[in-house]
Design a protein around this motif. Structure first.
Motif, PDB file in Angstrom:
ATOM      1  N   CYS A 139       7.140   6.207   2.991  1.00  0.00           N
ATOM      2  CA  CYS A 139       6.077   7.066   2.454  1.00  0.00           C
ATOM      3  C   CYS A 139       5.210   6.292   1.458  1.00  0.00           C
ATOM      4  O   CYS A 139       3.979   6.405   1.464  1.00  0.00           O
ATOM      5  CB  CYS A 139       6.674   8.302   1.795  1.00  0.00           C
ATOM      6  SG  CYS A 139       7.389   9.488   2.960  1.00  0.00           S
ATOM      7  N   PHE A 140       5.854   5.505   0.603  1.00  0.00           N
ATOM      8  CA  PHE A 140       5.095   4.696  -0.360  1.00  0.00           C
ATOM      9  C   PHE A 140       4.192   3.697   0.351  1.00  0.00           C
ATOM     10  O   PHE A 140       3.031   3.515  -0.018  1.00  0.00           O
ATOM     11  CB  PHE A 140       6.054   3.940  -1.289  1.00  0.00           C
ATOM     12  CG  PHE A 140       6.513   4.746  -2.471  1.00  0.00           C
ATOM     13  CD1 PHE A 140       5.646   5.624  -3.100  1.00  0.00           C
ATOM     14  CD2 PHE A 140       7.795   4.623  -2.958  1.00  0.00           C
ATOM     15  CE1 PHE A 140       6.064   6.372  -4.193  1.00  0.00           C
ATOM     16  CE2 PHE A 140       8.216   5.361  -4.050  1.00  0.00           C
ATOM     17  CZ  PHE A 140       7.346   6.240  -4.665  1.00  0.00           C
ATOM     18  N   LYS A 141       4.748   3.043   1.372  1.00  0.00           N
ATOM     19  CA  LYS A 141       3.939   2.079   2.122  1.00  0.00           C
ATOM     20  C   LYS A 141       2.761   2.762   2.802  1.00  0.00           C
ATOM     21  O   LYS A 141       1.653   2.217   2.836  1.00  0.00           O
ATOM     22  CB  LYS A 141       4.812   1.375   3.163  1.00  0.00           C
ATOM     23  CG  LYS A 141       5.803   0.380   2.580  1.00  0.00           C
ATOM     24  CD  LYS A 141       6.610  -0.280   3.690  1.00  0.00           C
ATOM     25  CE  LYS A 141       7.554  -1.341   3.131  1.00  0.00           C
ATOM     26  NZ  LYS A 141       8.336  -1.992   4.199  1.00  0.00           N
ATOM     27  N   SER A 142       2.992   3.950   3.346  1.00  0.00           N
ATOM     28  CA  SER A 142       1.914   4.675   4.031  1.00  0.00           C
ATOM     29  C   SER A 142       0.833   5.122   3.055  1.00  0.00           C
ATOM     30  O   SER A 142      -0.355   5.142   3.402  1.00  0.00           O
ATOM     31  CB  SER A 142       2.491   5.885   4.766  1.00  0.00           C
ATOM     32  OG  SER A 142       3.413   5.481   5.755  1.00  0.00           O
ATOM     33  N   LEU A 143       1.229   5.486   1.841  1.00  0.00           N
ATOM     34  CA  LEU A 143       0.245   5.861   0.829  1.00  0.00           C
ATOM     35  C   LEU A 143      -0.657   4.682   0.487  1.00  0.00           C
ATOM     36  O   LEU A 143      -1.841   4.855   0.183  1.00  0.00           O
ATOM     37  CB  LEU A 143       0.948   6.364  -0.431  1.00  0.00           C
ATOM     38  CG  LEU A 143       1.574   7.756  -0.333  1.00  0.00           C
ATOM     39  CD1 LEU A 143       2.491   8.007  -1.528  1.00  0.00           C
ATOM     40  CD2 LEU A 143       0.503   8.834  -0.255  1.00  0.00           C
ATOM     41  N   LYS A 144      -0.088   3.479   0.560  1.00  0.00           N
ATOM     42  CA  LYS A 144      -0.888   2.286   0.277  1.00  0.00           C
ATOM     43  C   LYS A 144      -1.732   1.881   1.482  1.00  0.00           C
ATOM     44  O   LYS A 144      -2.915   1.552   1.362  1.00  0.00           O
ATOM     45  CB  LYS A 144       0.028   1.139  -0.139  1.00  0.00           C
ATOM     46  CG  LYS A 144      -0.744  -0.131  -0.481  1.00  0.00           C
ATOM     47  CD  LYS A 144       0.172  -1.223  -1.018  1.00  0.00           C
ATOM     48  CE  LYS A 144      -0.630  -2.461  -1.380  1.00  0.00           C
ATOM     49  NZ  LYS A 144       0.211  -3.536  -1.916  1.00  0.00           N
ATOM     50  N   LEU A 161      -4.693   4.410   1.233  1.00  0.00           N
ATOM     51  CA  LEU A 161      -5.429   3.993   0.034  1.00  0.00           C
ATOM     52  C   LEU A 161      -6.880   3.641   0.357  1.00  0.00           C
ATOM     53  O   LEU A 161      -7.784   3.895  -0.435  1.00  0.00           O
ATOM     54  CB  LEU A 161      -4.729   2.800  -0.622  1.00  0.00           C
ATOM     55  CG  LEU A 161      -5.324   2.311  -1.947  1.00  0.00           C
ATOM     56  CD1 LEU A 161      -5.291   3.407  -2.998  1.00  0.00           C
ATOM     57  CD2 LEU A 161      -4.586   1.073  -2.446  1.00  0.00           C
ATOM     58  N   GLN A 186       4.902  -1.955  -4.539  1.00  0.00           N
ATOM     59  CA  GLN A 186       4.148  -0.895  -3.877  1.00  0.00           C
ATOM     60  C   GLN A 186       3.717   0.252  -4.783  1.00  0.00           C
ATOM     61  O   GLN A 186       2.717   0.917  -4.517  1.00  0.00           O
ATOM     62  CB  GLN A 186       5.014  -0.280  -2.744  1.00  0.00           C
ATOM     63  CG  GLN A 186       5.514  -1.268  -1.715  1.00  0.00           C
ATOM     64  CD  GLN A 186       4.420  -1.739  -0.789  1.00  0.00           C
ATOM     65  OE1 GLN A 186       3.343  -1.156  -0.725  1.00  0.00           O
ATOM     66  NE2 GLN A 186       4.670  -2.822  -0.078  1.00  0.00           N
ATOM     67  N   ASP A 220      -0.157   1.036  -6.506  1.00  0.00           N
ATOM     68  CA  ASP A 220      -1.181   1.432  -5.548  1.00  0.00           C
ATOM     69  C   ASP A 220      -0.830   2.759  -4.880  1.00  0.00           C
ATOM     70  O   ASP A 220      -1.698   3.601  -4.640  1.00  0.00           O
ATOM     71  CB  ASP A 220      -1.353   0.356  -4.468  1.00  0.00           C
ATOM     72  CG  ASP A 220      -2.088  -0.862  -5.003  1.00  0.00           C
ATOM     73  OD1 ASP A 220      -2.727  -0.751  -6.062  1.00  0.00           O
ATOM     74  OD2 ASP A 220      -2.017  -1.928  -4.362  1.00  0.00           O
ATOM     75  N   SER A 221       0.453   2.934  -4.556  1.00  0.00           N
ATOM     76  CA  SER A 221       0.878   4.156  -3.869  1.00  0.00           C
ATOM     77  C   SER A 221       0.679   5.383  -4.749  1.00  0.00           C
ATOM     78  O   SER A 221       0.223   6.433  -4.278  1.00  0.00           O
ATOM     79  CB  SER A 221       2.352   4.042  -3.464  1.00  0.00           C
ATOM     80  OG  SER A 221       2.542   2.953  -2.589  1.00  0.00           O
ATOM     81  N   SER A 236      -2.967   6.243  -4.948  1.00  0.00           N
ATOM     82  CA  SER A 236      -3.366   6.897  -3.707  1.00  0.00           C
ATOM     83  C   SER A 236      -2.889   8.343  -3.684  1.00  0.00           C
ATOM     84  O   SER A 236      -3.638   9.259  -3.308  1.00  0.00           O
ATOM     85  CB  SER A 236      -2.793   6.134  -2.508  1.00  0.00           C
ATOM     86  OG  SER A 236      -3.106   6.776  -1.298  1.00  0.00           O
ATOM     87  N   LEU A 237      -1.648   8.560  -4.095  1.00  0.00           N
ATOM     88  CA  LEU A 237      -1.086   9.913  -4.122  1.00  0.00           C
ATOM     89  C   LEU A 237      -1.879  10.820  -5.047  1.00  0.00           C
ATOM     90  O   LEU A 237      -2.218  11.954  -4.689  1.00  0.00           O
ATOM     91  CB  LEU A 237       0.381   9.849  -4.563  1.00  0.00           C
ATOM     92  CG  LEU A 237       1.115  11.186  -4.699  1.00  0.00           C
ATOM     93  CD1 LEU A 237       1.163  11.910  -3.368  1.00  0.00           C
ATOM     94  CD2 LEU A 237       2.526  10.961  -5.230  1.00  0.00           C
TER      95      LEU A 237
END
Length: 582
Positions: A214-219, A223, A283, A286-287, A290-291
């Motif tokens: 989920c963190f990677k996808s937010l970035k 992002l 991560q 940035d994550s 983005s969130l």
């Protein structure tokens, strides 16, 4: 010949125990199976795979056929035998050793580049999900490995920026995001259900793997993704839907975004596994940014905020609605300027400015801007004049100042078109107001980038005045004050532009020279601009920031040149020539 060769190998292996299979047997089986596929003997190969006597052999060796089958599906899109290829892929996924299949599928996903990345991901996500669900041990590790591989490949695809690019989805990123959500859902549900208490630690590991994903996808891609603005189209925005699902996953696995945001920045780590702590450092910043953007600006899942957080928002919203209701009952230009002497009347527009510039909720910021304009419309001319002076002196925000300057321009335009004189936006009163507008707060040392909105609005106002007011008429008083305007505004602006452009061009050159070393080390770099360091970001992103700043300076310089050109024309031309200038 290929079929006979394969049958011969199988016949020899049928009399062997599973543990007696040799590496040579695996190689020969793969070569013979590959030849069967290449020569088109698909139906015979299917019969061999489905034969119960070959069950052990297919379980151990069949995964070697997945690669050739997948390549046939990718290359032969019009082949009439495609249904046989799909059937063979399904059988291999069902019959082969899931551990070997997992590694084989992930290797296939890692192979392609460009537009083929999305094609193979869309083809293999369902088989990959089936294989992982068959695994009895180390499922969390397998899910994490799969999600990491998928994300690494998807991060190579360009993120569509325009509505048209999102709809055409040339590289398939949007389709992959949708499919990836369906791939991940069963594992999220597994964490939620947590039926097997005996493997609680395994469930926690699975939760952490999903959290990392989920963190990677937010970035990436979220992002840098753009989202449809119109609410009617929001439901058709695949990246917005992906963002909503990712935020939903966070909540489902026990990490709702209010908790995430409040925990961010604490010195004490809240994650159970060291591997995730290392991942967090890379991560999380940035994550989390983005969130926060997705929630507070795009309004995705904002209803998850606890009521204690939404109380202030609710009060602001009701206050703005109440103000609108009252203002709509008043005629334009009828609110007497004397009312501004009452403290509460003046604090209303100042409060609106605070909401416009500080509130994290985009809809409230936009509504407050509309209400400030409505409030201005209701004031009489002297009231507008008084409020403009007040806000120019107190807002300390370039965007707000640009908004006020645009309103000043509008009032001047109304005054010049009226038959009767309006002393507040012509002559000496206007000059006093222009003294606040046509200057740089800190001379040539002014931060032009931070004040770019105000500067552009001021230049546009000056351009308007030069065009609309002839030197002979001088209704606005501009022409008698031209020397002061040049000294306080135009000349310092020239100097400031030269200094700023030289500084940013040097930073770009320096960044480009260092970018290769930075890429090799995979570190983040920093750039100092205006005495302050730009936060750490990848070199390519810093270059975009620096080039964007140069573009802003070029834009200001272009408008400045046009203003000076008009001034020169007006001061040298005859009254008859002035008529032709528009």
């Amino acid at each position: 010949m290929a079929v006979e060769e394969l049958q011969s190998i199988i016949k020899r292996c049928q009399i062997l125990e599973e543990q007696d299979f040799k590496e040579e047997d695996f190689g020969l089986f793969q070569l013979a199976g590959q030849r069967c596929i290449d020569e088109g003997h698909i139906e015979q190969l299917l019969e061999i795979i489905q034969n119960e006597k070959n069950k052990v052999i297919i379980n151990n060796m069949g995964w070697n056929l997945v690669g050739p089958v997948v390549r046939c599906l990718l290359w032969n899109k019009e082949d009439e035998k495609r249904k046989h290829y799909f059937l063979m892929l399904d059988l291999l996924v069902k019959l082969c050793n899931p551990k070997e299949l997992l590694l084989g599928l992930l290797e296939l996903i890692e192979e392609p580049s460009g537009k083929q990345i999305s094609q193979i991901i869309l083809l293999l996500l369902q088989p990959l999900q089936t294989v992982i669900q068959k695994l009895r041990n180390n499922k969390a590790y397998s899910v994490g490995l799969a999600l990491s591989t998928l994300w690494s490949q998807l991060s190579l695809l360009p993120v569509p920026y325009s509505k048209e690019q999102i709809q055409t989805d040339d590289y398939g990123l949007c389709q992959c995001c949708k499919a990836l959500i369906e791939f991940t859902k069963p594992f999220v549900e597994e964490v939620i259900n947590d039926k097997e208490n005996s493997v609680e630690s395994e469930n926690e590991k699975l939760k952490d793997e999903l959290l990392k994903f989920c963190f990677k996808s937010l970035k990436c891609p979220l992002l840098t993704a753009q989202f449809f603005e119109q609410s009617k189209e929001a439901g058709n925005d695949p990246l917005r839907c992906f963002a909503s699902e990712i935020i939903g996953f966070l909540s489902a696995i026990g990490h709702p975004f209010p908790k995430m945001i409040f925990n961010h920045g604490r010195k004490k780590k809240t994650w159970d596994y060291l591997e995730f702590e290392e991942e967090e450092d890379k991560q999380l910043a940035d994550s989390m940014a983005s969130l926060a953007y997705l929630v507070f600006v795009q309004g995705i899942s904002i209803d998850q905020l606890p009521m204690v957080l939404r109380t202030e928002e609710s009060v602001f919203s009701k206050g703005v609605d109440l103000l609108e209701n009252g203002l709509l009952r008043i005629e334009d230009n009828s609110l007497l300027h004397q009312y501004l002497e009452i403290k509460s009347f003046l604090t209303v527009p100042q409060g609106l400015v605070k909401v416009m510039t500080l509130c994290p909720i985009e809809t409230l910021r936009k509504k407050s801007l509309a209400m400030l304009q409505l409030y201005i419309n209701k004031l009489d001319s002297q009231g507008k004049y008084t409020l403009f002076r007040c806000l120019l002196n107190t807002s300390n925000h370039s965007g707000v100042e640009a908004f006020i300057i645009q309103n000043i321009k509008n009032q001047i335009d109304v005054s010049l078109k009226k038959t009767h004189d309006n002393k507040w936006f012509t002559g000496p009163q206007l000059i006093s107001l222009l003294d606040l507008v046509l200057l740089l707060p800190e001379g040539a040392e002014t931060d032009l980038l931070q004040n770019s909105d105000r500067i552009m609005a001021s230049l546009n106002l000056l351009r308007y005045l030069v065009i609309k007011d002839n030197e002979k008429d001088n209704q606005t008083g501009l022409w008698t004050e031209l020397g002061k305007i040049e000294n306080n505004f135009l000349k310092p602006l020239h100097t400031g532009l030269n200094m700023s452009k030289a500084h940013y061009e040097a930073e770009i050159k320096n960044s480009q020279e260092n970018s290769q070393d930075v890429q090799k080390s995979k570190d983040l770099c920093s750039v100092t601009v205006g005495g302050e360091e730009i936060p750490n970001m990848p070199p390519e992103m810093q270059l975009k920031v620096l080039h964007s700043a140069l573009f802003t300076f070029d834009l200001i310089e272009s408008v400045l040149a046009r203003v000076e050109e008009l001034i020169e024309i007006k001061t040298k031309s005859t009254p008859e020539e002035n008529i032709g200038i528009k």
